[in-house]
Design an enzyme around this catalytic site. Sequence first.
Site, mmCIF file in Angstrom:
data_model
loop_
_atom_site.group_PDB
_atom_site.id
_atom_site.type_symbol
_atom_site.label_atom_id
_atom_site.label_comp_id
_atom_site.label_asym_id
_atom_site.label_seq_id
_atom_site.Cartn_x
_atom_site.Cartn_y
_atom_site.Cartn_z
ATOM 1 N N ASP A 126 -4.592 -0.374 -2.097
ATOM 2 C CA ASP A 126 -3.955 -1.664 -1.786
ATOM 3 C C ASP A 126 -4.648 -2.205 -0.538
ATOM 4 O O ASP A 126 -5.400 -1.483 0.128
ATOM 5 C CB ASP A 126 -2.449 -1.478 -1.518
ATOM 6 C CG ASP A 126 -1.758 -2.787 -1.138
ATOM 7 O OD1 ASP A 126 -2.004 -3.806 -1.806
ATOM 8 O OD2 ASP A 126 -1.000 -2.810 -0.152
ATOM 9 N N GLU A 141 3.854 -5.626 7.181
ATOM 10 C CA GLU A 141 2.826 -4.819 7.869
ATOM 11 C C GLU A 141 3.236 -4.591 9.327
ATOM 12 O O GLU A 141 2.873 -3.604 9.940
ATOM 13 C CB GLU A 141 1.457 -5.516 7.813
ATOM 14 C CG GLU A 141 0.813 -5.513 6.435
ATOM 15 C CD GLU A 141 0.140 -4.183 6.041
ATOM 16 O OE1 GLU A 141 -0.384 -3.491 6.939
ATOM 17 O OE2 GLU A 141 0.149 -3.851 4.848
HETATM 18 N N1 DGL Z 1 0.262 -5.879 -1.563
HETATM 19 C C1 DGL Z 1 -0.684 -6.769 -2.116
HETATM 20 C C2 DGL Z 1 -0.237 -7.476 -3.356
HETATM 21 O O1 DGL Z 1 0.476 -6.859 -4.124
HETATM 22 C C3 DGL Z 1 -1.575 -7.518 -1.189
HETATM 23 C C4 DGL Z 1 -0.976 -8.421 -0.214
HETATM 24 C C5 DGL Z 1 -2.033 -9.035 0.641
HETATM 25 O O2 DGL Z 1 -2.925 -8.310 1.102
HETATM 26 O O3 DGL Z 1 -2.003 -10.257 0.841
HETATM 27 O O4 DGL Z 1 -0.600 -8.595 -3.628
#
Ligand code: DGL
Length: 274
Positions: free
Chosen positions: A12, A156
């Site tokens: 991720d 975050e």
């Molecule tokens: N957790 C991610 C998603 O599912 C990424 C979020 C990001 O980095 O903007 O889209």
Amino acid sequence: MQRDQRPIGVFDSGIGGLTVLRHLIELMPEEDFVYLGDTARVPYGNKSAETVRLYASQCAEFLVRHNVKMIVVACNTASALALEVLRRQHTIPVLGVIEPAAAEAVRRTRSGSIGVIGTRATINSESYEKAIKDAADDRVVSIHSRPCPLFVPLVEEGWIDTPATRLIAEEYVRPLREAGIDTLVLGCTHYPIIAPVLGQLLPGASLVDCGECTARQAKALVEPTQSGNRSPRVSMYVTDNTPAFTSLASTFLGRRVDEPVRVSLDSIQSGGPR
Ligand code: DGL
């Protein structure tokens, strides 16, 4: 049959993918996992498709160098924009989170009115609209999508249930509540972390966690394992060791997480040593 001992790779942009890893561990405690959080380059959701594809390719390549047997793209943004590219680049199975979540939303909705929240890139890609319509087949569904770009930095930062998070969530969720959705897809792997806040704002709506559905699909793909009671080895890598990572990771996974290993962006970008 001999068990495939190789670990499952998961990546991720940051800590959001841990919500997927948690379900993978719950369903497959006999497996080992390699997790990469691209914390130096989070968020992906505000970046161009080209950049997300490049970053996702580099993350997948890193996992393949760790001899994984499957890649779980624990990021909706990368699943929306890079899944096809990754599948062309690798021969091992590459699982995204969007199709499983879309199918689950169609299974759960009664009224056919489904909300989807995600990053700007995910929502703009219209991947959920397509996946939900495909899963709905002949059933009529109305889809209400809303980008929520402020949620990722809040999560975050560890701002899980603060007044600021509640205020911003209310702003984002209000149009969905007014549209009368009965099912909400948390179309970003960071969002399950703030699910209690979202649930309070949408009483009665069913929240779909893409990690849960994707873990079920991943389990169906790996051979049943024989060794019953060993605990999984989880190797954690990040591209930037942010102060909050270890404590947040431990909270989200519900187990103690060792200090992650920092991998330099240089080595990820060049495909060089780990
Ligand atoms: N957790 C991610 C998603 O599912 C990424 C979020 C990001 O980095 O903007 O889209």
